[in-house]
Motif scaffolding. Structure first.
Motif, PDB file in Angstrom:
ATOM      1  N   MET A   1       3.654  10.981   3.486  1.00  0.00           N
ATOM      2  CA  MET A   1       3.279   9.453   3.898  1.00  0.00           C
ATOM      3  C   MET A   1       3.271   9.528   5.485  1.00  0.00           C
ATOM      4  O   MET A   1       4.206   9.886   5.944  1.00  0.00           O
ATOM      5  CB  MET A   1       4.053   8.526   3.339  1.00  0.00           C
ATOM      6  CG  MET A   1       3.925   8.445   1.746  1.00  0.00           C
ATOM      7  SD  MET A   1       2.360   7.871   1.052  1.00  0.00           S
ATOM      8  CE  MET A   1       2.995   5.966   1.270  1.00  0.00           C
ATOM      9  N   ASN A 208      -2.294   8.250   3.155  1.00  0.00           N
ATOM     10  CA  ASN A 208      -1.507   7.792   2.446  1.00  0.00           C
ATOM     11  C   ASN A 208      -2.176   7.843   1.008  1.00  0.00           C
ATOM     12  O   ASN A 208      -2.647   8.848   0.448  1.00  0.00           O
ATOM     13  CB  ASN A 208      -0.911   6.470   2.554  1.00  0.00           C
ATOM     14  CG  ASN A 208       0.177   6.766   3.758  1.00  0.00           C
ATOM     15  OD1 ASN A 208       0.452   7.638   4.289  1.00  0.00           O
ATOM     16  ND2 ASN A 208       0.147   5.684   4.645  1.00  0.00           N
ATOM     17  N   ASP A 209      -2.517   6.472   0.556  1.00  0.00           N
ATOM     18  CA  ASP A 209      -3.388   6.694  -1.083  1.00  0.00           C
ATOM     19  C   ASP A 209      -4.767   6.889  -0.696  1.00  0.00           C
ATOM     20  O   ASP A 209      -5.457   6.743  -1.797  1.00  0.00           O
ATOM     21  CB  ASP A 209      -2.938   5.416  -1.713  1.00  0.00           C
ATOM     22  CG  ASP A 209      -1.501   5.256  -1.956  1.00  0.00           C
ATOM     23  OD1 ASP A 209      -0.689   6.379  -1.985  1.00  0.00           O
ATOM     24  OD2 ASP A 209      -0.988   4.209  -2.215  1.00  0.00           O
TER      25      ASP A 209
END
Ligand code: CIR
Length: 253
Positions: A1, A208-209
């Protein structure tokens, strides 16, 4: 992350920056719109943005990635291989001193552009290019090994920077184009192969996502979505005109 990124606003002098492309002169207004969208996309990914103001003395300085290599624990100030860009590290060093306790340096005659460095978990790949020389690559390898990372040096055949043709998406998934597709060094990864006509989209970034990709590459979008990621598409035309891609516009850590 990633929790932080560093970006830098392009100045008006951007249009006089280095390029090998024949895509025309960038439109500054359009460029600012695209840069703003890039910053907004990063915020959507949940990172804190350190925003540096434009510096007209350095036309290519919006491509901050080339000035450093960052990990969670330490920073490496690079030594950019293009003379007109080398002074960009002066400001970046000051910024990094406010963010890191441990800072290493690539020193002449070694040269290194951050665009030639890819991290995949605990392994780094360091390209030797027009900008990064053998000494620069070896200096970085030594720093990374001292910090318990694995590092491989990859002499480039055609790509401008290493990350022009490769991106790591985590989870053992590697986006590969051109000379990297059949390279043994990357044979253990689950490959997402980008064909020649979509090569520009091999420079994408996992934040991240989300995976951020350049707009206009529906086949790449589909492949990355099929691999299980949410995709954000961004218009990149004005950066592409100066040989820049998505990774070049930020330092992520
Ligand atoms: C240059 O030639 O240095 C800039 N016009 C483009 C730099 C792109 N940076 C990158 O791929 N990391």
């Amino acid at each position: 992350m990633f929790s932080n990124v560093i970006v830098k606003k392009p100045g008006k002098s951007y249009v006089e920056g280095l390029t090998t492309s024949d895509l025309g002169t960038p439109n500054y207004e359009e460029l600012l719109v695209q840069h703003e969208a890039y910053v907004e996309a990063l915020k959507t990914c949940g990172v804190e943005v350190t925003y540096l103001e434009a510096d007209e003395a350095f036309p290519d300085s919006t491509f901050v990635e080339d000035t450093a290599v960052l990990t969670k624990d330490f920073a490496v100030v690079s030594n950019p291989g293009a003379a007109s860009r080398n002074g960009e590290i002066v400001e970046m060093e000051q910024v990094l001193k406010g963010l890191y306790e441990k800072i290493y340096y690539i020193e002449s005659p070694g040269t290194l552009d951050g665009g030639d460095v890819l991290q995949a978990d605990n392994t780094f790949y360091i390209g030797i290019s027009e900008r990064t020389n053998q000494q620069g690559a070896e200096q970085l390898k030594a720093i990374l090994e001292k910090e318990d990372y694995v590092a491989h040096i990859v002499p480039l055949k055609e790509f401008f920077h290493l990350k022009t043709g490769i991106a790591y998406l985590g989870d053992n998934k590697m986006v590969l184009a051109g000379e990297f597709v059949e390279d043994e060094l990357f044979s253990s990864y689950d490959k997402i192969v980008i064909p020649k006509e979509d090569e520009y989209s091999a420079n994408c970034i996992l934040v991240n996502d989300f995976v951020i990709i350049p707009a206009g590459y529906p086949a790449t979008k589909q492949k990355i979505e099929q691999a299980g990621y949410s995709v954000i598409e961004l218009p990149m035309s004005e950066f592409q005109k100066q040989d820049g891609g998505l990774s070049c516009l930020s330092l992520r850590f």
